[in-house]
Design a protein around this motif. Structure first.
Motif, mmCIF file in Angstrom:
data_model
loop_
_atom_site.group_PDB
_atom_site.id
_atom_site.type_symbol
_atom_site.label_atom_id
_atom_site.label_comp_id
_atom_site.label_asym_id
_atom_site.label_seq_id
_atom_site.Cartn_x
_atom_site.Cartn_y
_atom_site.Cartn_z
ATOM 1 N N GLN A 1 0.829 -1.208 0.000
ATOM 2 C CA GLN A 1 0.000 0.000 0.000
ATOM 3 C C GLN A 1 0.862 1.256 0.000
ATOM 4 O O GLN A 1 0.560 2.237 -0.688
ATOM 5 C CB GLN A 1 -0.917 -0.004 1.214
ATOM 6 C CG GLN A 1 -1.868 1.184 1.281
ATOM 7 C CD GLN A 1 -2.761 1.136 2.506
ATOM 8 O OE1 GLN A 1 -2.353 0.651 3.550
ATOM 9 N NE2 GLN A 1 -3.968 1.638 2.386
ATOM 10 N N ALA B 1 -1.400 2.430 -11.010
ATOM 11 C CA ALA B 1 -1.131 3.043 -9.704
ATOM 12 C C ALA B 1 -1.323 4.554 -9.782
ATOM 13 O O ALA B 1 -1.132 5.162 -10.842
ATOM 14 C CB ALA B 1 0.285 2.707 -9.242
ATOM 15 N N LEU B 2 -1.669 5.155 -8.661
ATOM 16 C CA LEU B 2 -2.017 6.570 -8.654
ATOM 17 C C LEU B 2 -0.862 7.506 -9.024
ATOM 18 O O LEU B 2 -1.085 8.474 -9.769
ATOM 19 C CB LEU B 2 -2.596 6.960 -7.292
ATOM 20 C CG LEU B 2 -3.914 6.281 -6.916
ATOM 21 C CD1 LEU B 2 -4.427 6.801 -5.576
ATOM 22 C CD2 LEU B 2 -4.973 6.492 -8.002
ATOM 23 N N CYS C 1 -6.934 -2.625 -13.632
ATOM 24 C CA CYS C 1 -7.082 -3.298 -12.346
ATOM 25 C C CYS C 1 -7.739 -4.652 -12.587
ATOM 26 O O CYS C 1 -8.931 -4.716 -12.891
ATOM 27 C CB CYS C 1 -7.932 -2.470 -11.387
ATOM 28 S SG CYS C 1 -8.197 -3.295 -9.792
ATOM 29 N N HIS D 1 -4.132 -4.427 -6.230
ATOM 30 C CA HIS D 1 -3.968 -3.294 -7.123
ATOM 31 C C HIS D 1 -4.798 -2.122 -6.613
ATOM 32 O O HIS D 1 -5.695 -2.290 -5.798
ATOM 33 C CB HIS D 1 -4.423 -3.655 -8.551
ATOM 34 C CG HIS D 1 -3.547 -4.636 -9.245
ATOM 35 N ND1 HIS D 1 -2.686 -4.286 -10.262
ATOM 36 C CD2 HIS D 1 -3.385 -5.970 -9.073
ATOM 37 C CE1 HIS D 1 -2.046 -5.363 -10.694
ATOM 38 N NE2 HIS D 1 -2.458 -6.399 -9.976
ATOM 39 N N THR D 2 -4.487 -0.947 -7.123
ATOM 40 C CA THR D 2 -5.337 0.205 -6.843
ATOM 41 C C THR D 2 -6.740 -0.082 -7.369
ATOM 42 O O THR D 2 -6.891 -0.584 -8.482
ATOM 43 C CB THR D 2 -4.763 1.466 -7.519
ATOM 44 O OG1 THR D 2 -3.419 1.649 -7.086
ATOM 45 C CG2 THR D 2 -5.582 2.694 -7.159
ATOM 46 N N ALA E 1 -10.794 4.098 -7.077
ATOM 47 C CA ALA E 1 -9.723 5.065 -6.808
ATOM 48 C C ALA E 1 -9.107 5.586 -8.103
ATOM 49 O O ALA E 1 -8.799 6.775 -8.218
ATOM 50 C CB ALA E 1 -8.641 4.421 -5.934
#
Length: 221
Positions: free
Chosen positions: A43, A170-171, A188, A194-195, A199
């Motif tokens: 995370q 990912a962000l 995803c 995964h994110t 999100a």
């Protein structure tokens, strides 16, 4: 075609490497005194470089983050990748089709070190489809979430980033793609780790792919 080029993230989008890398990092951090779980480690670090969290690592371990520590982490990580790395399901066929549809206008823009990116692409058979359009945030003034790596990838393909599609899981990478001016689609799969789609969409992804095999067909709509 909706886009003139596609710029792919690597880890978690083309290769299923996130859990392998995370396992090595988790092992190293615990050995150094940070009692962190694998889930928490993932995370915190997904989509980031280890060094971007230097201050936190040094606070939690009580030790400096040295070049020797990083070298030991890279060695343990690469051992795991060589033994266990596989392509994301559907990714190889999807990239082959995208390469054909876009006349070779595809690139990799990763936040990971370039040696790792090249090794991973070679291991799953994707290196010839991307070479020489392979970029690492480590080689640029700023890495993700800044747009530098995506701007470099678009420039190498001689395409305006506003006409490019970015695929990210990912962000920090999603933010980098948006900052470059590109359209971003999230990835995803159905399994965890995964994110989340929610999100990714909330952060600005226009859509989320649950299967990489969907990508070529969506480019025509």
């Amino acid at each position: 075609m909706l886009f003139e080029a596609i710029l792919f993230d690597c880890d978690g989008v083309l290769v299923d490497s996130e859990h392998i890398t995370n396992r090595a990092l988790h092992t190293m951090l615990n050995a150094s005194g940070w009692a962190i779980s694998e889930a928490e480690c993932l995370q915190i670090f997904i989509g980031k470089t280890v060094r971007s969290e230097t201050e936190r690592i040094e606070r939690e371990t009580g030790q400096p983050l040295t070049d020797a520590w990083m070298a030991a982490f890279y060695a343990l990580r690469d051992q795991g990748l060589h033994a266990h790395l596989q392509a994301i399901p559907g990714a190889v066929a999807a990239v082959q089709q995208c390469h054909a549809l876009l006349g070779g206008k595809i690139a990799v823009a990763s936040g990971a070190d370039k040696a790792k990116v090249l090794m991973q692409l070679d291991k799953v058979g994707l290196l010839p489809l991307f070479d020489p359009h392979i970029f690492s945030g480590h080689d640029l003034p700023r890495t993700k979430p800044f747009p530098d790596v995506y701007l470099a990838a678009a420039a190498s393909l001689q395409r305006d980033p506003h006409h490019c599609l970015v695929i990210e899981d990912a962000l920090p990478g999603l933010q980098a793609g948006l900052a470059a001016g590109a359209t971003v689609w999230g990835y995803c799969p159905w399994e965890g780790g995964h994110t989340t789609p929610e999100a990714l969409l909330a952060a600005g992804a226009q859509r989320v792919l649950r299967d990489m095999a969907e990508l070529p067909g969506l480019l025509r709509h």
